[in-house]
Design a protein around this motif. Structure first.
Motif, PDB file in Angstrom:
ATOM      1  N   PRO A 184       0.746  -1.203   0.084  1.00  0.00           N
ATOM      2  CA  PRO A 184       0.048   0.008   0.101  1.00  0.00           C
ATOM      3  C   PRO A 184       1.126   0.809  -0.050  1.00  0.00           C
ATOM      4  CG  PRO A 184      -0.474  -0.962   2.424  1.00  0.00           C
ATOM      5  CD  PRO A 184       0.841  -1.893   1.092  1.00  0.00           C
ATOM      6  N   HIS A 185       0.322   2.376  -0.250  1.00  0.00           N
ATOM      7  CA  HIS A 185       0.358   3.587   0.177  1.00  0.00           C
ATOM      8  C   HIS A 185       1.356   4.050   0.860  1.00  0.00           C
ATOM      9  CE1 HIS A 185       2.255   6.786  -2.609  1.00  0.00           C
ATOM     10  NE2 HIS A 185       1.440   7.901  -2.071  1.00  0.00           N
ATOM     11  N   PRO A 186       2.799   4.551   1.361  1.00  0.00           N
ATOM     12  CA  PRO A 186       3.011   4.763   2.768  1.00  0.00           C
ATOM     13  C   PRO A 186       2.878   5.728   2.883  1.00  0.00           C
ATOM     14  CG  PRO A 186       4.282   5.596   1.678  1.00  0.00           C
ATOM     15  CD  PRO A 186       3.661   4.881   0.524  1.00  0.00           C
ATOM     16  N   LYS A 187       2.810   6.024   4.778  1.00  0.00           N
ATOM     17  CA  LYS A 187       1.616   7.688   5.336  1.00  0.00           C
ATOM     18  C   LYS A 187       3.093   8.153   6.250  1.00  0.00           C
ATOM     19  CE  LYS A 187      -1.382   5.836   6.565  1.00  0.00           C
ATOM     20  NZ  LYS A 187      -3.007   5.361   7.658  1.00  0.00           N
ATOM     21  N   VAL A 188       3.297   9.553   6.791  1.00  0.00           N
ATOM     22  CA  VAL A 188       4.380   9.243   7.580  1.00  0.00           C
ATOM     23  C   VAL A 188       3.830  10.109   8.801  1.00  0.00           C
ATOM     24  CG1 VAL A 188       6.205  10.848   7.981  1.00  0.00           C
ATOM     25  CG2 VAL A 188       6.412   9.463   5.998  1.00  0.00           C
ATOM     26  N   LEU A 189       4.440   9.982  10.316  1.00  0.00           N
ATOM     27  CA  LEU A 189       3.928  10.725  10.859  1.00  0.00           C
ATOM     28  C   LEU A 189       5.122  12.082  11.621  1.00  0.00           C
ATOM     29  CD1 LEU A 189       2.176  11.635  12.993  1.00  0.00           C
ATOM     30  CD2 LEU A 189       2.132   9.933  14.838  1.00  0.00           C
ATOM     31  N   ALA A 190       4.521  12.986  11.311  1.00  0.00           N
ATOM     32  CA  ALA A 190       6.435  14.089  12.289  1.00  0.00           C
ATOM     33  C   ALA A 190       5.323  14.678  13.789  1.00  0.00           C
ATOM     34  CB  ALA A 190       5.726  15.359  10.571  1.00  0.00           C
ATOM     35  N   THR A 195       7.335  22.891   7.121  1.00  0.00           N
ATOM     36  CA  THR A 195       8.328  22.897   5.965  1.00  0.00           C
ATOM     37  C   THR A 195       8.300  21.236   6.044  1.00  0.00           C
ATOM     38  OG1 THR A 195       9.611  24.899   7.219  1.00  0.00           O
ATOM     39  CG2 THR A 195      10.991  23.389   5.855  1.00  0.00           C
ATOM     40  N   LEU A 196       8.831  20.246   7.293  1.00  0.00           N
ATOM     41  CA  LEU A 196       9.140  19.051   7.486  1.00  0.00           C
ATOM     42  C   LEU A 196       7.508  18.516   6.471  1.00  0.00           C
ATOM     43  CD1 LEU A 196       9.331  18.037  11.363  1.00  0.00           C
ATOM     44  CD2 LEU A 196      10.808  17.531   8.835  1.00  0.00           C
ATOM     45  N   ARG A 197       5.908  18.459   6.779  1.00  0.00           N
ATOM     46  CA  ARG A 197       5.291  18.272   5.968  1.00  0.00           C
ATOM     47  C   ARG A 197       5.252  18.858   4.510  1.00  0.00           C
ATOM     48  NH1 ARG A 197      -1.247  19.151   8.170  1.00  0.00           N
ATOM     49  NH2 ARG A 197      -2.062  17.592   6.705  1.00  0.00           N
ATOM     50  N   ALA A 198       5.658  20.118   4.222  1.00  0.00           N
ATOM     51  CA  ALA A 198       6.020  20.548   2.925  1.00  0.00           C
ATOM     52  C   ALA A 198       6.667  19.226   1.938  1.00  0.00           C
ATOM     53  CB  ALA A 198       6.283  21.586   2.360  1.00  0.00           C
ATOM     54  N   THR A 199       7.490  19.549   2.791  1.00  0.00           N
ATOM     55  CA  THR A 199       8.913  18.601   1.462  1.00  0.00           C
ATOM     56  C   THR A 199       8.567  17.333   1.786  1.00  0.00           C
ATOM     57  OG1 THR A 199      10.463  20.052   3.011  1.00  0.00           O
ATOM     58  CG2 THR A 199      11.027  17.924   2.183  1.00  0.00           C
ATOM     59  N   ASP A 207       6.524  18.004  16.098  1.00  0.00           N
ATOM     60  CA  ASP A 207       7.735  19.207  16.575  1.00  0.00           C
ATOM     61  C   ASP A 207       7.191  19.776  17.680  1.00  0.00           C
ATOM     62  OD1 ASP A 207       9.375  20.497  16.558  1.00  0.00           O
ATOM     63  OD2 ASP A 207      10.878  19.726  15.755  1.00  0.00           O
ATOM     64  N   ASP A 208       7.320  20.678  18.227  1.00  0.00           N
ATOM     65  CA  ASP A 208       6.279  21.602  18.732  1.00  0.00           C
ATOM     66  C   ASP A 208       7.060  22.873  18.231  1.00  0.00           C
ATOM     67  OD1 ASP A 208       9.082  22.171  19.494  1.00  0.00           O
ATOM     68  OD2 ASP A 208       9.368  22.297  21.811  1.00  0.00           O
ATOM     69  N   ASP A 209       7.929  22.766  17.438  1.00  0.00           N
ATOM     70  CA  ASP A 209       8.320  24.043  16.227  1.00  0.00           C
ATOM     71  C   ASP A 209       6.692  24.435  15.454  1.00  0.00           C
ATOM     72  OD1 ASP A 209       9.309  26.122  14.702  1.00  0.00           O
ATOM     73  OD2 ASP A 209      10.939  26.386  15.280  1.00  0.00           O
ATOM     74  N   LEU A 210       5.852  24.707  14.985  1.00  0.00           N
ATOM     75  CA  LEU A 210       5.149  24.529  14.735  1.00  0.00           C
ATOM     76  C   LEU A 210       5.533  25.653  13.441  1.00  0.00           C
ATOM     77  CD1 LEU A 210       2.325  26.151  16.268  1.00  0.00           C
ATOM     78  CD2 LEU A 210       2.306  24.023  16.164  1.00  0.00           C
ATOM     79  N   ASP A 211       6.746  26.530  12.662  1.00  0.00           N
ATOM     80  CA  ASP A 211       7.164  26.628  11.905  1.00  0.00           C
ATOM     81  C   ASP A 211       7.516  25.500  11.058  1.00  0.00           C
ATOM     82  OD1 ASP A 211       5.673  29.155  11.434  1.00  0.00           O
ATOM     83  OD2 ASP A 211       7.974  30.078  12.809  1.00  0.00           O
ATOM     84  N   LEU A 212       8.708  24.786  11.670  1.00  0.00           N
ATOM     85  CA  LEU A 212       9.527  24.320  11.383  1.00  0.00           C
ATOM     86  C   LEU A 212       8.839  22.418  10.535  1.00  0.00           C
ATOM     87  CD1 LEU A 212      12.449  22.809  10.539  1.00  0.00           C
ATOM     88  CD2 LEU A 212      12.267  22.268  13.079  1.00  0.00           C
ATOM     89  N   LEU A 213       7.252  22.417  11.406  1.00  0.00           N
ATOM     90  CA  LEU A 213       6.987  21.403  11.888  1.00  0.00           C
ATOM     91  C   LEU A 213       5.700  21.587   9.911  1.00  0.00           C
ATOM     92  CD1 LEU A 213       5.348  18.484  13.133  1.00  0.00           C
ATOM     93  CD2 LEU A 213       3.895  19.676  13.916  1.00  0.00           C
TER      94      LEU A 213
END
Length: 520
Positions: A393-399, A409-413, A401-407
């Protein structure tokens, strides 16, 4: 009047006069003093006025607060000092830099009372310590061990504990490496076994076909027995070709009269050879499908160059070879579309482009990441792995982080790399998401409010569904202790902040497909 002078690289020195009873400091605009810098948390710290002096209180920031180079959580600012929030340096002046300013008698009396209290507390600690020393000295006199100092017992115990801790860390590291090697050997053995079985089936088909042909020849010749050919003639006779879908197979015989047990060696980079106890040694060549063969041809020189570069980051010829073959590898892998090999090649493209156009030696971490991805592609090119993708199946990721701006960026990447990502800002929310979803990769910040990353990882590993799910830790403090803590809690990899988005995409794809194909 107390002042706080900020030293910002692009804005010079900014002076703030401190007048309020509560002053908040952070990256968000709702703070009393806003510091626009990525190393400063959204709400980093606060200054609280008490008895005419300010007290610095850290609000659980990611990159900590420092006074004169020492990390603090709560500190009374009573004299000139250097205060650092993240990486932003500031100068605190309790008198505002006014020459000749004098404190009032009332303020001096308050300061004197505070210092007297601190002095009494220190004296109490000294007296208690002296009593403990006297007790230990008496005990050593009774046991006739007066040749050592009163502190020897504590020193010996501390050394023993430290030595035991270091031994356990080395043992744990060695066991993990040994386990990883055993897993790789097991996977290789399984692949060789599957390929050997396939080759044996082909030989069986050939044997049955040859037997039928011999029977037909005997029937045509009547009842007369067939003449026996000399041994050398039998050895020189060519064996028929055998074709088995989906792999193209060619069988040829070579002279060897010695009998041996069936043996086989298969890999994605070599021709398979099997020896069967029939009096002949036969070579079976199993070719990859054309679209995977071109990937293998482009990958081979890239793997060799990355291996040389991992040993010597200044190997200019290895960098030149990577630049020469990068385009070909990306082109051939992208032609595979959503196949894991195609996804890995697409993720590697940005890092390979950076390698090909840089003048200075690359970072060792980036070389390691690319080398791991290239080795994984080689494993996926094995015949037993190529067709497994259709069942995944298609993979899924959980990120997390308490830094909302960095979070963000992680999600967009990861979304750009076609990896659907769920984001949350604390460990307790992550626990609820993990319990109700099946994630293929977890990105955890080491410092989280309420529950830190290693503690969360330890609880995740207790869940049977997540015992082997890859975990990558994210942190600003890239120290040996943090790496050891992350590894011992069950983490698979470590990515320091600020991270390279291209490296993050390659690491994510590599660990996801390692787990999916049972290569962890």
């Amino acid at each position: 009047m107390p002042t706080l002078r900020l030293k910002l690289p692009d804005q010079g020195v900014i002076t703030h006069e401190l007048t309020a009873a509560l002053i908040t400091i952070g990256r968000r605009p709702d703070n009393t003093i806003q510091i626009v810098d990525r190393s400063v948390s959204a709400h980093h710290a606060e200054l609280i006025c008490e008895d005419g002096h300010y007290r610095l209180h850290d609000l659980g920031s990611t990159n900590l607060s420092f006074v004169d180079g020492q990390a603090v959580t709560d500190f009374h600012l009573r004299q000139d000092c250097k205060v650092t929030f993240g990486t932003v340096e500031c100068e605190f002046d309790p008198h505002g830099g006014e020459a000749g300013q004098r404190l009032s008698p009332a303020q001096l009396e308050k300061d004197l009372a505070f210092l007297r209290g601190e002095n009494s507390e220190l004296l109490g600690k000294i007296v208690a310590q002296q009593r403990q020393i006297d007790i230990l000295s008496s005990a050593r006199l009774v046991t006739k061990k007066t040749e050592v100092t009163p502190f020897a017992f504590h020193n010996d115990a501390l050394k023993a504990i430290t030595s035991e801790r270091d031994d356990l860390r080395h043992l744990s590291t060695g066991l993990k490496l040994e386990l990883e090697n055993l897993r790789e050997e097991l996977a290789a053995t399984i692949a060789e076994r599957d390929a050997a079985r396939q080759a044996c089936e082909l030989l069986h088909v050939e044997k049955v076909t040859n037997g039928r042909e011999i029977q037909q020849l005997r029937k045509q010749a009547g009842s007369a027995p067939a003449p026996t050919a000399p041994a050398d003639a039998r050895e020189a006779a060519p064996a028929p070709a055998v074709v088995a879908a989906p792999l193209q197979t060619h069988v040829a015989s070579s002279p060897n009269s010695a009998s041996a047990a069936p043996t086989a060696t298969f890999s994605s980079t070599e021709i398979a050879t099997i020896t069967v106890d029939t009096g002949d040694t036969q070579k079976i060549e199993i070719a990859l499908p054309a679209r995977f063969q071109v990937v293998f041809d482009a990958l081979r020189p890239m793997r060799l160059a990355l291996e040389r570069l991992s040993k010597d980051a200044r190997d200019a010829s290895a960098l030149a070879e990577i630049g020469a073959h990068a385009g070909r590898l990306v082109e051939t892998t992208n032609a595979l579309g959503p196949h894991p090999i195609g996804r890995l090649g697409l993720a590697m493209e940005a890092l390979l482009h950076d390698f090909a156009h840089r003048s200075e030696p690359p970072e060792a971490a980036h070389v390691r990441t690319l080398h791991q991805a290239a080795e994984l592609i080689a494993r996926l090119l094995e015949p037993s792995q190529i067709n497994r993708v259709q069942h995944l199946p298609h993979p899924k990721v959980l990120a997390v982080d308490d830094d909302l701006d960095l979070l963000q960026t992680l999600r967009a990447t990861l979304e750009l790399a076609q990896l659907p990502t769920t984001a949350c800002a604390d460990g307790h929310a992550a626990q609820a998401l993990i319990a109700s979803n099946d994630f293929d990769l977890l990105l955890l910040d080491v410092s989280l409010p309420g529950m830190d990353g290693p503690a969360l990882c330890g609880q995740i590993r207790e869940n049977d569904r997540y015992r082997k799910t890859p975990v990558i830790f994210l942190t600003v403090a890239d120290t040996l202790d943090h790496r050891a803590q992350a590894s011992l809690s069950g983490g698979n990899d470590f990515l320091p902040k600020p991270f390279n988005t291209a490296e993050l995409a390659v690491k994510a794809e590599t660990w996801i497909w390692k787990n999916r194909f049972g290569l962890l």
